[in-house]
Write an enzyme that holds these catalytic residues in place. Structure first.
Site, PDB file in Angstrom:
ATOM      1  N   TYR A  42      -7.133   5.698   4.490  1.00  0.00           N
ATOM      2  CA  TYR A  42      -7.194   4.772   3.358  1.00  0.00           C
ATOM      3  C   TYR A  42      -6.382   3.493   3.642  1.00  0.00           C
ATOM      4  O   TYR A  42      -6.872   2.380   3.508  1.00  0.00           O
ATOM      5  CB  TYR A  42      -6.692   5.464   2.072  1.00  0.00           C
ATOM      6  CG  TYR A  42      -6.377   4.477   1.002  1.00  0.00           C
ATOM      7  CD1 TYR A  42      -7.399   3.908   0.254  1.00  0.00           C
ATOM      8  CD2 TYR A  42      -5.066   4.051   0.780  1.00  0.00           C
ATOM      9  CE1 TYR A  42      -7.126   2.945  -0.684  1.00  0.00           C
ATOM     10  CE2 TYR A  42      -4.782   3.095  -0.151  1.00  0.00           C
ATOM     11  CZ  TYR A  42      -5.810   2.547  -0.893  1.00  0.00           C
ATOM     12  OH  TYR A  42      -5.538   1.576  -1.806  1.00  0.00           O
ATOM     13  N   ASP A  88     -10.247   6.239  -1.919  1.00  0.00           N
ATOM     14  CA  ASP A  88      -9.101   6.905  -2.536  1.00  0.00           C
ATOM     15  C   ASP A  88      -9.543   7.459  -3.887  1.00  0.00           C
ATOM     16  O   ASP A  88     -10.748   7.477  -4.185  1.00  0.00           O
ATOM     17  CB  ASP A  88      -7.922   5.921  -2.695  1.00  0.00           C
ATOM     18  CG  ASP A  88      -8.169   4.887  -3.783  1.00  0.00           C
ATOM     19  OD1 ASP A  88      -9.338   4.693  -4.179  1.00  0.00           O
ATOM     20  OD2 ASP A  88      -7.192   4.281  -4.250  1.00  0.00           O
ATOM     21  N   GLU A 115       0.822  -1.208   0.000  1.00  0.00           N
ATOM     22  CA  GLU A 115       0.000   0.000   0.000  1.00  0.00           C
ATOM     23  C   GLU A 115       0.862   1.266   0.000  1.00  0.00           C
ATOM     24  O   GLU A 115       0.580   2.227  -0.693  1.00  0.00           O
ATOM     25  CB  GLU A 115      -0.936   0.024   1.222  1.00  0.00           C
ATOM     26  CG  GLU A 115      -2.079  -0.968   1.141  1.00  0.00           C
ATOM     27  CD  GLU A 115      -3.007  -0.741  -0.048  1.00  0.00           C
ATOM     28  OE1 GLU A 115      -3.087   0.389  -0.549  1.00  0.00           O
ATOM     29  OE2 GLU A 115      -3.645  -1.713  -0.491  1.00  0.00           O
TER      30      GLU A 115
END
Ligand code: SF4
Length: 353
Positions: free
Chosen positions: A116, A134, A33
């Site tokens: 997020y 996002d 991520e």
């Protein structure tokens, strides 16, 4: 079929086979991520492999020197992400015994982990029902539901969060979150979304009302600053001078050549007549071997014009004139993390020689 069932169905047929989709290890999901923030999947992939190989566990990452991490990060940009990665790894080892927090709210306490990323990790690894929101999600929701509140306004953020929460599939939050992100990345893309074969086409408001090009709405565009950086590659025998950037600015903690930064475009003649140039050189004789063309380098909020001046000197620069520069052997340059624009220039030079 409802929205989430449709998305999951699409995902199961169209998902790319990506390495981080074969794991629910929070360390690896977190790595992926952070790497993929502001980075395309095809570019991020090799970095994911490099980091999981060089730092197989959070302990390995925590123990590694920052310079090594920055060097491995070289080319990805947004170096604060690499520094936060390191800080967080150390924190997980010191405060959490090397085990990742398992809830959304605890994940949020980690540096560099925003809503997020916390939602992505908690849903994918622990199946907590938290929706990811996002850029991809904003786009899909804005288009499918015809939502035109600006996504960068407070009311817009609230509106989209509520919408995302109301649509979240509580039985499979992990699959649903990955599905909506993948759908935004592959199907409902910013330009030329693939509407003719879209499973949501029949209900998509943007398609019906011809608003695809204007959704999602953004209220204000960020101002771009321009900078002009003149780098001096000074060779003395087989030595070079470099310095570490320590200020709270772009490329913090990376290394660079001595720099003369100007606030406007400055051609070589003007630069070499400037006080900054003359103060730098004072009595030191030098030979100017090459001046590069101006190279444009774009960052998210900055446009940087870079020019390289290659010089040779016969005598080393006296200490008092060196500022914070250090002298290294040219072959040691590889061991220092350089901003990608500098690294590219040096590599290209080596190849062409
Ligand atoms: S129909 Fe087009 S705009 Fe609407 S969700 Fe599908 S791809 Fe996106």
């Amino acid at each position: 079929m409802d929205f989430s069932t449709e998305l999951k169905f699409w995902y199961r047929q169209n998902a790319r086979d990506l390495p981080w989709r074969h794991t629910t290890d929070p360390y690896k999901i977190w790595l992926s991520e952070i790497i993929l923030q502001q980075t395309r999947v095809d570019q991020g992939m090799s970095y994911y492999y490099k980091f999981t190989e060089n730092y197989p566990t959070v302990f390995d990452l925590a123990q590694a020197p920052e310079t090594q991490i920055l060097r491995d990060w070289q080319g990805l940009g947004y170096y604060s992400r690499a520094r936060n990665l390191h800080t967080t790894a150390k924190l997980i080892v010191s405060d959490w015994g090397g085990k990742f927090p398992t809830t959304y709210s605890d994940l949020l306490k980690l540096k560099g982990v925003g809503e997020y990323t916390a939602a992505a990790i908690s849903s994918i690894c622990f199946r907590e029902a938290k929706p990811v929101v996002d850029g991809n999600v904003y786009r899909v929701l804005a288009r499918v539901f015809g939502e035109s509140t600006p996504i960068d306004s407070t009311s817009g953020k609230k509106r989209f969060r509520e919408l995302a929460e109301s649509l979240l599939d509580h039985s499979e939050p992990d699959v649903y979150n990955q599905a909506i992100m993948e759908f935004g990345a592959r199907q409902c893309t910013p330009r030329n979304p693939n509407c003719p074969i879209c499973p949501l086409a029949a209900s998509c408001v943007a398609r019906k009302e011809h608003k695809i090009a204007v959704l999602p709405v953004k209220a204000g565009k960020t101002k771009i600053t321009e900078r002009w950086m003149n780098y001096l590659i000074i060779r003395h025998k087989d030595n070079l001078y470099i310095r570490q950037r320590t200020a709270n600015d772009i490329w913090k903690n990376l290394w660079e050549f001595p720099l003369l930064e100007t606030t406007t475009a400055t051609d070589p003649k003007t630069l070499m007549k400037s006080t900054a140039w003359r103060t730098l050189w004072q009595e030191i004789p030098f030979e100017l071997n090459h001046v590069s063309t101006e190279i444009k380098h774009i960052l998210s909020h900055q446009k940087i014009w870079i020019r390289f001046y290659e010089l040779t000197i016969d005598k080393a620069i006296p200490k008092k004139q060196r500022h914070d520069w250090i002298q290294i052997k040219e072959e040691q340059l590889e061991q220092h993390g350089l901003p990608i624009a500098l690294h590219k220039y040096i590599t290209k030079k080596r190849i062409s020689h």
